[in-house]
Design a protein around this motif. Structure first.
Motif, PDB file in Angstrom:
ATOM      1  N   ALA A 169      36.910  52.238  40.792  1.00 47.45           N
ATOM      2  CA  ALA A 169      37.084  52.166  42.241  1.00 47.45           C
ATOM      3  C   ALA A 169      38.207  53.109  42.665  1.00 47.45           C
ATOM      4  CB  ALA A 169      37.395  50.742  42.673  1.00 47.45           C
ATOM      5  N   GLN A 170      37.984  53.844  43.754  1.00 46.89           N
ATOM      6  CA  GLN A 170      38.986  54.776  44.282  1.00 46.89           C
ATOM      7  C   GLN A 170      39.573  54.233  45.571  1.00 46.89           C
ATOM      8  OE1 GLN A 170      37.044  58.491  44.991  1.00 46.89           O
ATOM      9  NE2 GLN A 170      37.253  59.162  42.887  1.00 46.89           N
ATOM     10  N   GLY A 207      50.567  52.197  42.230  1.00 49.24           N
ATOM     11  CA  GLY A 207      49.543  51.861  43.208  1.00 49.24           C
ATOM     12  C   GLY A 207      48.665  50.710  42.746  1.00 49.24           C
ATOM     13  N   VAL A 208      48.368  49.804  43.664  1.00 47.09           N
ATOM     14  CA  VAL A 208      47.514  48.656  43.386  1.00 47.09           C
ATOM     15  C   VAL A 208      46.401  48.644  44.425  1.00 47.09           C
ATOM     16  CG1 VAL A 208      47.419  46.138  43.269  1.00 47.09           C
ATOM     17  CG2 VAL A 208      49.400  47.341  42.368  1.00 47.09           C
ATOM     18  N   HIS A 209      45.161  48.481  43.960  1.00 47.96           N
ATOM     19  CA  HIS A 209      44.019  48.455  44.867  1.00 47.96           C
ATOM     20  C   HIS A 209      44.234  47.355  45.902  1.00 47.96           C
ATOM     21  CE1 HIS A 209      39.938  48.105  46.378  1.00 47.96           C
ATOM     22  NE2 HIS A 209      39.656  49.254  45.772  1.00 47.96           N
ATOM     23  N   PRO A 210      44.136  47.670  47.195  1.00 41.45           N
ATOM     24  CA  PRO A 210      44.453  46.678  48.227  1.00 41.45           C
ATOM     25  C   PRO A 210      43.494  45.486  48.268  1.00 41.45           C
ATOM     26  CG  PRO A 210      43.568  48.690  49.192  1.00 41.45           C
ATOM     27  CD  PRO A 210      43.780  48.960  47.741  1.00 41.45           C
ATOM     28  N   THR A 211      42.275  45.638  47.786  1.00 39.98           N
ATOM     29  CA  THR A 211      41.308  44.541  47.827  1.00 39.98           C
ATOM     30  C   THR A 211      41.259  43.758  46.521  1.00 39.98           C
ATOM     31  OG1 THR A 211      39.953  45.828  49.351  1.00 39.98           O
ATOM     32  CG2 THR A 211      38.898  43.953  48.302  1.00 39.98           C
ATOM     33  N   THR A 212      41.211  44.489  45.392  1.00 45.71           N
ATOM     34  CA  THR A 212      41.044  43.824  44.096  1.00 45.71           C
ATOM     35  C   THR A 212      42.363  43.480  43.419  1.00 45.71           C
ATOM     36  OG1 THR A 212      40.976  45.884  42.842  1.00 45.71           O
ATOM     37  CG2 THR A 212      38.873  45.056  43.716  1.00 45.71           C
ATOM     38  N   GLY A 213      43.446  44.174  43.786  1.00 42.47           N
ATOM     39  CA  GLY A 213      44.737  43.942  43.144  1.00 42.47           C
ATOM     40  C   GLY A 213      44.858  44.616  41.786  1.00 42.47           C
ATOM     41  N   VAL A 234      45.126  53.544  37.168  1.00 40.29           N
ATOM     42  CA  VAL A 234      45.230  53.918  35.756  1.00 40.29           C
ATOM     43  C   VAL A 234      45.384  55.431  35.557  1.00 40.29           C
ATOM     44  CG1 VAL A 234      43.965  51.896  34.946  1.00 40.29           C
ATOM     45  CG2 VAL A 234      42.710  53.994  35.487  1.00 40.29           C
ATOM     46  N   LEU A 235      45.571  56.186  36.624  1.00 42.17           N
ATOM     47  CA  LEU A 235      45.644  57.641  36.506  1.00 42.17           C
ATOM     48  C   LEU A 235      47.031  58.174  36.195  1.00 42.17           C
ATOM     49  CD1 LEU A 235      43.354  58.829  39.419  1.00 42.17           C
ATOM     50  CD2 LEU A 235      42.835  58.736  36.991  1.00 42.17           C
ATOM     51  N   TYR A 270      43.578  60.366  45.429  1.00 45.44           N
ATOM     52  CA  TYR A 270      42.950  59.083  45.137  1.00 45.44           C
ATOM     53  C   TYR A 270      43.555  58.394  43.922  1.00 45.44           C
ATOM     54  CZ  TYR A 270      39.197  59.919  48.465  1.00 45.44           C
ATOM     55  OH  TYR A 270      38.488  60.125  49.604  1.00 45.44           O
ATOM     56  N   HIS A 271      43.709  57.089  44.042  1.00 46.56           N
ATOM     57  CA  HIS A 271      44.019  56.228  42.904  1.00 46.56           C
ATOM     58  C   HIS A 271      42.672  55.797  42.320  1.00 46.56           C
ATOM     59  CE1 HIS A 271      48.254  55.482  44.119  1.00 46.56           C
ATOM     60  NE2 HIS A 271      47.773  55.590  45.346  1.00 46.56           N
TER      61      HIS A 271
END
Length: 53
Positions: A48-49, A24-30, A34-35, A41-42
């Motif tokens: 950031a979740q 999974g990659v955060h859609p806004t920050t890229g 790390v979980l 939730y990622h």
């Protein structure tokens, strides 16, 4: 195959879900999650979740 041969076979290596990388990659920050492998939730290194959509 005799009983000795059966006992010397190796079992597959099992890993805990938490030890597997999450893709999974955060859609806004890229930033990557790390979980590890999980449901829900990622979270990135900044805390950031996000959920998959």
């Amino acid at each position: 195959m005799n009983h000795t041969e059966l006992r010397t076979r190796e079992w597959p290596v099992l890993k805990a879900a938490q030890d597997l990388d999450c893709d999974g990659v955060h859609p806004t920050t890229g930033k990557p999650c790390v979980l590890g492998h999980h449901h829900g939730y990622h979270r990135d290194t900044d805390g950031a979740q996000w959920l998959d959509s």
